[in-house]
Design a protein around this motif. Structure first.
Motif, PDB file in Angstrom:
ATOM      1  N   ASN A  63      45.840 111.222 101.917  1.00 15.36           N
ATOM      2  CA  ASN A  63      45.546 110.288 103.006  1.00 15.36           C
ATOM      3  C   ASN A  63      44.133 110.532 103.530  1.00 15.36           C
ATOM      4  OD1 ASN A  63      47.793 112.280 104.043  1.00 15.36           O
ATOM      5  ND2 ASN A  63      46.799 111.739 105.939  1.00 15.36           N
ATOM      6  N   ASP A  64      43.950 110.832 104.796  1.00 13.04           N
ATOM      7  CA  ASP A  64      42.620 110.766 105.425  1.00 13.04           C
ATOM      8  C   ASP A  64      41.489 111.489 104.675  1.00 13.04           C
ATOM      9  OD1 ASP A  64      44.618 110.232 107.235  1.00 13.04           O
ATOM     10  OD2 ASP A  64      43.946 111.663 108.730  1.00 13.04           O
TER      11      ASP A  64
ATOM     12  N   PHE B 125      46.054 119.958 108.612  1.00 12.17           N
ATOM     13  CA  PHE B 125      45.861 118.544 108.922  1.00 12.17           C
ATOM     14  C   PHE B 125      44.364 118.218 108.983  1.00 12.17           C
ATOM     15  CE2 PHE B 125      50.072 116.861 110.950  1.00 12.17           C
ATOM     16  CZ  PHE B 125      50.759 117.204 109.795  1.00 12.17           C
TER      17      PHE B 125
ATOM     18  N   ARG C 160      45.056 116.944 117.668  1.00 12.79           N
ATOM     19  CA  ARG C 160      44.619 117.125 116.270  1.00 12.79           C
ATOM     20  C   ARG C 160      43.352 116.347 115.906  1.00 12.79           C
ATOM     21  NH1 ARG C 160      49.658 114.553 115.943  1.00 12.79           N
ATOM     22  NH2 ARG C 160      49.533 112.324 115.435  1.00 12.79           N
ATOM     23  N   ASP C 161      42.901 116.653 114.697  1.00 17.44           N
ATOM     24  CA  ASP C 161      41.796 115.965 114.015  1.00 17.44           C
ATOM     25  C   ASP C 161      40.443 116.245 114.687  1.00 17.44           C
ATOM     26  OD1 ASP C 161      44.009 114.958 112.686  1.00 17.44           O
ATOM     27  OD2 ASP C 161      43.972 113.038 113.737  1.00 17.44           O
TER      28      ASP C 161
ATOM     29  N   CYS D 147      42.253 110.932 114.774  1.00 19.16           N
ATOM     30  CA  CYS D 147      40.974 110.959 114.055  1.00 19.16           C
ATOM     31  C   CYS D 147      39.784 110.427 114.860  1.00 19.16           C
ATOM     32  CB  CYS D 147      41.103 110.173 112.756  1.00 19.16           C
ATOM     33  SG  CYS D 147      42.391 110.828 111.685  1.00 19.16           S
TER      34      CYS D 147
ATOM     35  N   TYR E 139      42.355 103.054 107.234  1.00 18.55           N
ATOM     36  CA  TYR E 139      42.811 103.919 108.327  1.00 18.55           C
ATOM     37  C   TYR E 139      42.032 105.233 108.307  1.00 18.55           C
ATOM     38  CZ  TYR E 139      45.947 105.800 111.842  1.00 18.55           C
ATOM     39  OH  TYR E 139      46.448 106.312 113.015  1.00 18.55           O
ATOM     40  N   ALA E 140      42.015 105.876 109.481  1.00 17.56           N
ATOM     41  CA  ALA E 140      41.512 107.242 109.632  1.00 17.56           C
ATOM     42  C   ALA E 140      40.091 107.440 109.088  1.00 17.56           C
ATOM     43  CB  ALA E 140      42.468 108.232 108.953  1.00 17.56           C
TER      44      ALA E 140
ATOM     45  N   TRP F 292      49.896 103.779 106.534  1.00 20.55           N
ATOM     46  CA  TRP F 292      51.169 104.488 106.669  1.00 20.55           C
ATOM     47  C   TRP F 292      52.324 103.517 106.519  1.00 20.55           C
ATOM     48  CZ3 TRP F 292      51.249 109.396 106.047  1.00 20.55           C
ATOM     49  CH2 TRP F 292      50.189 110.193 106.483  1.00 20.55           C
TER      50      TRP F 292
HETATM   51  C1  FRU Z   1      46.058 110.326 110.281  1.00 20.47           C
HETATM   52  C2  FRU Z   1      46.884 111.608 110.388  1.00 20.47           C
HETATM   53  C3  FRU Z   1      46.172 112.637 111.228  1.00 20.47           C
HETATM   54  C4  FRU Z   1      46.755 113.930 110.719  1.00 20.47           C
HETATM   55  C5  FRU Z   1      46.938 113.636 109.259  1.00 20.47           C
HETATM   56  C6  FRU Z   1      48.145 114.302 108.654  1.00 20.47           C
HETATM   57  O1  FRU Z   1      46.393 109.532 109.191  1.00 20.47           O
HETATM   58  O2  FRU Z   1      48.173 111.308 110.899  1.00 20.47           O
HETATM   59  O3  FRU Z   1      46.318 112.470 112.615  1.00 20.47           O
HETATM   60  O4  FRU Z   1      45.898 115.008 110.937  1.00 20.47           O
HETATM   61  O5  FRU Z   1      47.060 112.238 109.127  1.00 20.47           O
HETATM   62  O6  FRU Z   1      48.167 114.145 107.271  1.00 20.47           O
END
Ligand code: FRU
Length: 480
Positions: free
Chosen positions: A37-38, A97, A159-160, A215, A276-277, A297
């Protein structure tokens, strides 16, 4: 950690051996196999671009998050690297993460969120999130140093981290959920290890602005300061906020030590189905570049059946228009992927579908808006998707088709003013990125062509359309 990393690398190799390539990208960053993902830790340091990403090397579904890693010298051609971070220590037991990278006197330093489930795995109401640090001397192998920032009592979703250097200080923004309202908090530090809370930089005022802001990113663009974040919990409003989660920005003014003065409400960055992200970084020459995750997601991801899921967008250059709109354009380096240009004569198309030829990966197209009276006209990509002007709604529409109804549907932007519309399309095996009028708007969507056919063609329905300029290219692979 060595043992865990070796197991993870081994797991990817095993999945890689069974991977099918029909949907696998030619010129977008993706893991060799498994889930991603991100984008994380984007940086240019010691002459090398690094892109890390959230990665599950054991499976094509999300799970305990590792950091996958790829490097490039030119932002165009990439090499896979060994997995950089594996979860399993006390502070990141259940996941490393998302996070960022900084250049600490030449040392590639990662700041990421250590994630621990306190109840059942997946129970979002019982968890612990802290910001952790890892460093590398060679840019490939990392040493973890554990947590450097823990949240105050009562805050779980924390987070992030995104960190930058300004005025002889390190600054960090973090995404927070506080009483079911999304927020971005600001910290500062002298040494990346000891962090002081500075202030809440921005916050949702009510649930409709999001229960969690993931993020965050915060940086100057033009004369302004931009805050990018990915809010969860916005309800769809007409043509806006159509995806499960959004990514967008607040524009304002900011100086160290001051509050963030927001001068423009939240705008989405990209109008497609899958974006996203995003995270930004600074290019070798100072341009502000961005990669996003080119998925959403909880969307069906047909490539899971092929042993992989998830890809990043192309790198994009950000700029700010005079009206305060963020523009995204493909990084100029990407023209290095072009093979010989295929030029086409101007086309008038009346109630027709006209194939343009074989696989083209980049297409540059001008549409004559005043000289076309068709009800709908534009480009189709095999039977996977079409991008068209809707002359009744006055919108540019990206429509995706699939046997799976959950993947069908339209995303659109208002037609810009002007007599002509310029479209630049990047068509990979399972994605489409559209840049409208040099980045006035962007639409990014995963597409799932039947039998791999996403050859472009032009069409016009109920009337005539005029395409005065058309050029196309096949593109080389980015993998070295
Ligand atoms: C965004 C997210 C972040 C997290 C990560 C987990 O897509 O939900 O907030 O750090 O993905 O994989």
């Amino acid at each position: 950690m060595k043992e865990l990393l070796a197991q993870a690398d081994h797991a990817v190799e095993k999945l890689r051996a069974a991977r099918q390539n029909d949907l696998y990208p030619r010129f977008h960053l993706a893991a060799q196999a498994g889930w991603i993902n991100d984008p994380n830790g984007l940086i240019f340091i010691n002459g090398v671009y690094h892109a890390f990403y959230q990665h599950h090397p054991f499976d094509e579904n999300w799970g305990p998050m590792h950091w996958g890693h790829a490097t490039s010298r030119d932002l165009v051609h990439w090499q896979h690297q060994p997995i950089a971070l594996a979860p399993g220590d006390a502070d990141d037991r259940d996941g490393c993460f998302s996070g960022c990278a900084v250049d600490d006197h030449g040392v590639l330093t990662l700041l990421y969120t250590g994630h621990v489930w306190l109840g059942e795995p997946g129970d979002d109401s019982k968890l612990r999130e802290v910001q952790c640090l890892a460093t590398s001397q060679d840019g490939i192998h990392f040493t973890k140093h554990g947590a450097v920032l823990t949240p105050p009592a009562g805050i779980m979703h924390f987070r992030d981290p995104k960190v930058w250097r300004q005025d002889e200080q390190w600054w960090m923004v973090v995404g927070v959920k506080d009483s079911d309202l999304g927020q971005v908090w600001l910290y500062r530090s002298d040494n990346l290890r000891d962090w002081r809370f500075e202030r809440v930089l921005a916050a949702a005022e009510h649930a409709r602005q999001g229960y969690m802001w993931e993020c965050p990113d915060f940086f100057p663009l033009g004369e302004r300061q931009l805050m990018i974040f990915s809010p969860q919990g916005l309800a769809a409003q007409g043509y806006r906020y159509r995806n499960l989660f959004q990514s967008g920005y607040l524009l304002g003014n900011w100086q160290p030590g001051e509050a963030f003065e927001v001068i423009q409400p939240f705008s989405e960055l990209d109008a497609g189905h899958d974006f996203y992200a995003p995270q930004t970084f600074t290019a070798a020459d100072g341009r502000r570049l961005l990669f996003g995750w080119m998925d959403m997601w909880e969307s069906p991801m047909p490539s899971k059946a092929h042993g992989w899921a998830g890809a990043l967008t192309l790198p994009r250059e950000l700029s700010l228009s005079a009206a305060g709109q963020v523009r995204m354009q493909p990084a100029r380096e990407l023209t290095a992927l072009r093979r010989e240009a295929q030029r086409f004569d101007a086309v008038r198309c009346r109630n027709q579908r006209l194939p343009l030829g074989d696989a083209l990966h980049e297409l540059l197209l001008t549409l004559d808006l005043t000289g076309s009276d068709a009800e709908r006209y534009g480009v189709n990509l095999g039977d996977a998707a079409r991008l068209y002007v809707d002359n009744q709604a006055h919108r540019l529409v990206l429509e995706r088709f699939s046997d799976d109804p959950a993947l069908c549907g339209c995303r659109s932007v208002p037609l810009p003013t002007g007599d002509h519309l310029q479209l630049r399309l990047f068509i990979d095996r399972s994605s489409l990125e559209v840049f409208v009028n040099d980045g006035e708007a962007c639409l990014t969507s995963r597409i799932y062509p039947q039998d791999g056919d996403c050859r472009p063609g032009l069409f016009a329905e109920s009337g005539e359309a005029h395409f005065p300029a058309i050029a196309g290219w096949t593109l080389d692979s980015i993998w070295q």
